[in-house]
Write an enzyme that holds these catalytic residues in place. Sequence first.
Site, mmCIF file in Angstrom:
data_model
loop_
_atom_site.group_PDB
_atom_site.id
_atom_site.type_symbol
_atom_site.label_atom_id
_atom_site.label_comp_id
_atom_site.label_asym_id
_atom_site.label_seq_id
_atom_site.Cartn_x
_atom_site.Cartn_y
_atom_site.Cartn_z
ATOM 1 N N GLY A 175 0.810 -1.220 0.000
ATOM 2 C CA GLY A 175 0.000 0.000 0.000
ATOM 3 C C GLY A 175 0.840 1.265 0.000
ATOM 4 N N ARG A 176 2.087 1.144 -0.368
ATOM 5 C CA ARG A 176 3.030 2.274 -0.416
ATOM 6 C C ARG A 176 3.242 2.948 0.940
ATOM 7 N NH1 ARG A 176 5.054 2.694 -5.197
ATOM 8 N NH2 ARG A 176 3.870 2.021 -7.002
ATOM 9 N N LEU A 177 2.940 2.215 2.005
ATOM 10 C CA LEU A 177 3.215 2.760 3.333
ATOM 11 C C LEU A 177 4.623 2.289 3.744
ATOM 12 C CD1 LEU A 177 1.646 4.574 5.273
ATOM 13 C CD2 LEU A 177 0.945 2.524 6.508
#
Length: 197
Positions: A175-177
């Site tokens: 989630g691109r976190l």
Amino acid sequence: MEITAHSKPIDVFNRWMDEARAQSDIREPVAMALATQSPDGGLHNRVVLCKSWSDQGFTFFTNYLSAKGRELAHHPFAGAVFYWDPLLRQVRISGRVEKVPEKDSQEYWRLRPRDSQLSQYISRQSEEVSSREELERLKAEAEREFEGREVPCPKHWGGYILLPQSIEFWVGQPGRLHDRFVFEKSEKAWTFRRLYP
Ligand SMILES: Cc1cc2nc3c(=O)[nH]c(=O)nc-3n(C[C@H](O)[C@H](O)[C@H](O)COP(=O)(O)O)c2cc1C
């Protein structure tokens, strides 16, 4: 391996490099993009191989008269990036750059395959060359010149060490976190911060 304020950046780097080297799908784990600055403020980037590293710094070898060599003579600072795609990991390093002692460059030169020595001996890296044939002609000429003896290390060939002022470790997450940890040198210690991705 968790990265915390107590981690030593070189320990994290060593672990990550070992893991990158263990990946059969990473052909050149020691390849790093190296950015330098020219006198007019222009920025130039290229890949070099990082041949050794320690808590002191990251060493690569090149031609001191090349574009990067001239840029480093003018502005002895660089930024380097390793990216290991299968591991989704990036390491960014920036800091001052110094030439390594000549004897270290010569020692490393002697370990290089003769074929690489010959190619580097004749290379006027970053200058214009008329053709592929010219390169091959010069190499064949050097081969004859040094037949039966060692190829000498040219004066203009050697190592630089990038002395890290900061080292950032980035790990891709779902989630691109992503996770980002930056170590910055202050006096003799490292400060540590986690950054927004
Ligand atoms: C995988 C890879 C490894 C390379 N390793 C080196 C190296 O260790 N030293 C070097 O001088 N050039 C190396 N090169 C070539 C450089 O990227 C660059 O073309 C050359 O150093 C000239 O750069 P400059 O004109 O900016 O000085 C490598 C290129 C690649 C793609």
